[in-house]
Structures are given as C-alpha cells and as structure tokens.
Design a protein around this motif. Structure first.
Motif, PDB file in Angstrom:
ATOM      1  N   THR A 285       0.878  -1.167   0.000  1.00 50.81           N
ATOM      2  CA  THR A 285       0.000   0.000   0.000  1.00 50.81           C
ATOM      3  C   THR A 285       0.917   1.218   0.000  1.00 50.81           C
ATOM      4  OG1 THR A 285      -1.719  -1.160   1.244  1.00 50.81           O
ATOM      5  CG2 THR A 285      -1.823   1.240   1.226  1.00 50.81           C
ATOM      6  N   LYS A 286       0.922   1.955  -1.108  1.00 54.04           N
ATOM      7  CA  LYS A 286       1.903   3.026  -1.258  1.00 54.04           C
ATOM      8  C   LYS A 286       1.237   4.298  -1.767  1.00 54.04           C
ATOM      9  CE  LYS A 286       6.571   3.778  -3.099  1.00 54.04           C
ATOM     10  NZ  LYS A 286       7.714   3.154  -3.798  1.00 54.04           N
ATOM     11  N   ASP A 287       1.521   5.418  -1.072  1.00 55.70           N
ATOM     12  CA  ASP A 287       0.974   6.718  -1.467  1.00 55.70           C
ATOM     13  C   ASP A 287       1.794   7.325  -2.598  1.00 55.70           C
ATOM     14  OD1 ASP A 287      -0.925   6.516   0.550  1.00 55.70           O
ATOM     15  OD2 ASP A 287       0.311   7.580   2.019  1.00 55.70           O
ATOM     16  N   PHE A 288       1.108   8.104  -3.443  1.00 59.59           N
ATOM     17  CA  PHE A 288       1.785   8.860  -4.497  1.00 59.59           C
ATOM     18  C   PHE A 288       0.959  10.103  -4.787  1.00 59.59           C
ATOM     19  CE2 PHE A 288      -1.226   6.172  -6.669  1.00 59.59           C
ATOM     20  CZ  PHE A 288      -1.700   6.923  -7.736  1.00 59.59           C
ATOM     21  N   GLU A 289       1.547  10.991  -5.551  1.00 57.46           N
ATOM     22  CA  GLU A 289       0.876  12.259  -5.846  1.00 57.46           C
ATOM     23  C   GLU A 289       1.023  12.599  -7.316  1.00 57.46           C
ATOM     24  OE1 GLU A 289       0.796  16.882  -4.146  1.00 57.46           O
ATOM     25  OE2 GLU A 289       2.013  15.336  -3.175  1.00 57.46           O
ATOM     26  N   ILE A 290      -0.025  13.149  -7.895  1.00 55.03           N
ATOM     27  CA  ILE A 290       0.014  13.659  -9.272  1.00 55.03           C
ATOM     28  C   ILE A 290      -0.109  15.175  -9.192  1.00 55.03           C
ATOM     29  CG2 ILE A 290      -1.124  13.684 -11.528  1.00 55.03           C
ATOM     30  CD1 ILE A 290      -2.180  10.891 -10.954  1.00 55.03           C
ATOM     31  N   ASP A 291       0.910  15.888  -9.690  1.00 52.48           N
ATOM     32  CA  ASP A 291       0.831  17.349  -9.629  1.00 52.48           C
ATOM     33  C   ASP A 291       0.165  17.906 -10.883  1.00 52.48           C
ATOM     34  OD1 ASP A 291       2.782  17.721 -11.705  1.00 52.48           O
ATOM     35  OD2 ASP A 291       4.384  17.445 -10.238  1.00 52.48           O
ATOM     36  N   ARG A 292      -0.207  19.168 -10.833  1.00 52.64           N
ATOM     37  CA  ARG A 292      -0.972  19.787 -11.921  1.00 52.64           C
ATOM     38  C   ARG A 292      -0.189  19.812 -13.231  1.00 52.64           C
ATOM     39  NH1 ARG A 292      -4.166  25.024  -9.327  1.00 52.64           N
ATOM     40  NH2 ARG A 292      -5.536  23.807  -7.925  1.00 52.64           N
TER      41      ARG A 292
END
Length: 340
Positions: A285-292
């Motif tokens: 279970t791994k968090d990630f982020e998509i930027d604009r």
C-alpha cells in the motif's frame, strides 16, 4: 467490454509465454531458414529445445546452433547474444540489445556469451554457429538467463519512388533461450514495488508502477491485482488485474493501471497492489501524488479522453438558479407595484 478485453489479453499472453524459449516470428508460411540447438552433454534436461546448462565457476564452453537455409538463395543471418529482460507486458523478452539493465543484475548474459555476428549460409545449405560461454570466476546461486537471437540480415539498398509508399515486408527471427546455472540450490523469490508515476501508452493515460524481481530466479505464472484510491479513502477509482505473467531474473518492468480514458486529476492517491507467484503473496500500500503540471502534460497529449463536465454542470446550474431568483424577485416587485 472489460471481460472481452481480459480474455483477448489472456490468449495473447499465453501465446507469447508459450514461445518463450524458442520463439518464431513470421510474416509468411515459408520460412527462409530455421535454427536448432545442438544440446551438449551438460544439458540439464535433454527433452528441452533450448539450452539449460550446468556449469562451474570460471568454466569456458563452446555451444553450437545449427542454421538451415531452406531457400534457393544465399542468405546472411545476424546473431546476437541478448540478456533477458521483462517488458511492460509482463513477458520475458530476449530481443533487447540496449545497455541499461536492472541494477541488481551483476552478470548479464551478454557479457558471458560471445558470438560471431554474421553467418552466411549457401542456398539449401547448413552452417553451425559457435557461441563461446565464459562463466564468472565468483560462484553464484540461481540462474543467468539470455537468448540467442537470429534474424536475416537485410542488404543495404535505396528505395525507388514506388517502394517509398506503404509496404508489407516479411521479417523472420528466431530466439533460442539459454539458462546457465552452477547448482540446483533454490533461490527464494522476492519482489519490490518502486516508483509510481503517471504516464501514457499509445497516447492513453495510465499509471505506471515499477515491479522488480531483484534475485536470480525465473518467475512464471505471476498474478498482479492493483487498484487506486484517493488517499485515506476506500472507493476504488481505477483497477487493473493481470494473470500469467513472467519475469526474467534480476529485472523490472512497469505495471500499467489503466486510467480508462479519463483525464489525470492532480491530487494525492494510494496504490494498493497484491502480487502472487511461486505459491506466495506480496502486498503493498503506497501513497503517491500527481501534480498539476504532470496532469496537464499528459491530458494535452491524450487521445479519446473522456471530458469531465461536472464543473460546467455545477456552474450552469448555479447560474440558472440565480436567473430564476432574479426573475422571481422582479415579477414580485412588478406585481407589488401594480397592486399599489
């Protein structure tokens, strides 16, 4: 539609996996040449059509492949000793000629095997190609995996105006797998989940998650289930499950989670992944982020992107309610003036 796509994908994967160790790519039924492995005495299983050799540290050995030219013309065959990698379809690939390998791979097959690149075969003739194997001095557990790639060499020629149009040309290639080992000692499989990032395949948005096999063991019949949620939420936004995948030793590939023709939305997400292989299960279970900036870059390139008109509906509805309120107010004022 999804079950149909999954069924088609299964059969494609099955056909590709079935031909892992002796692969034939053909565009016509009449093949100009064929190849076969001349199995040596140290072949582990003589019922196999590929090389599976038991060797010693520092040992040198010459193995041979027989080439048969079935055509009525002389032809030249190019031979390459390629290190096995895992491509993004979850299939062991023996055609890769690049230099960039997984950082855990200490002894690539391309460094162990040396072969003469070009072999000329007379019409209706036979030639044997010799491959020199040099095992590393340092003992190792597990296996080294590679492939001997054979294809007809194309003579250089300039195309006429008529030939510069769309053409279909026959291309022929064979691969014979080579497995090298020093012992029957079993290596325990393990996997790692690496970088997660938005990307595209054929101009369609996908999320790519790097899956690594950092040990010298061949992985077969691997299954991955993966889905994406908003961070700290349970609702599944996107999901891609695949079966019957394979991985080369000390290799990695990008597992793609389809974004289903939706636009990337900037924000914080969580990837939930389960991998099953060799009778064991690994979970991440791994968090990630998509930027604009990333989202806009890929959305601008994407084809067949389904537009999200929710915001337009909200704005339109708000404007409509405002207009109705103004109209009701105006009519009320007008009625009041008439009454007075």
């Amino acid at each position: 539609m999804k079950p149909l796509v999954g069924l088609v994908g299964f059969f494609v994967a099955f056909l590709l996996v079935f031909s892992v160790f002796q692969m034939k790519v053909e565009a016509a039924t009449n093949m100009p040449f064929s190849v076969s492995a001349v199995l040596p005495d140290n072949q582990v299983d003589k019922s196999k059509t590929y090389f599976d050799l038991q060797m010693r540290p520092g040992e040198n050995q010459i193995i041979e492949v027989e080439l048969v030219n079935a055509s009525d013309r002389e032809l030249t065959v190019e031979t390459h000793a390629n290190t096995a990698i895992t491509n993004d379809n979850g299939i062991v690939d023996y055609s890769y000629t690049g230099k960039k390998m997984d950082p855990t791979l200490k002894v690539p097959f391309s460094k162990v095997a040396k072969v003469t690149t070009d072999t000329t075969i007379p019409k209706k003739g036979t030639r044997r190609v010799k491959i020199a194997l040099s095992m590393p001095e340092q003992p190792f557990s597990g296996v080294i995996l590679g492939g001997l790639h054979f294809k007809e060499k194309e003579p250089p020629r300039s195309k006429t105006k008529e030939e510069k149009g769309v053409q279909i040309e026959n291309k022929y290639a064979f691969v014979i797998g080579v497995v090298l080992r020093e012992s029957e000692e079993k290596v325990k499989p393990t996997f790692k989940l690496g970088k997660i990032q938005p990307s595209q395949i054929n101009f369609r948005n996908v999320l790519k998650a790097e899956v690594s096999n950092p040990v010298p063991v061949i992985i077969s019949d691997m299954e991955i289930q993966a889905h994406v949620t908003k961070r700290a939420k349970k609702k599944v936004l996107f999901e891609t499950n695949r079966e019957h995948m394979r991985m080369a030793p000390n290799s990695h590939f990008d597992y793609g989670i389809s974004w289903e023709n939706q636009a990337f939305q900037s924000g914080k997400y969580t990837l939930h992944m389960t991998l099953k292989a060799k009778g064991k299960t690994w979970k991440w279970t791994k968090d990630f982020e998509i930027d604009r900036k990333e989202a806009k870059k890929y959305n601008d390139r994407a084809v067949e992107l389904e537009k999200d008109y929710t915001m337009y509906y909200i704005i339109g509805g708000a404007v409509l309610v405002l207009v109705l309120l103004i109209l009701v107010y105006w009519l009320g004022r007008r009625s009041h003036k008439k009454a007075n």
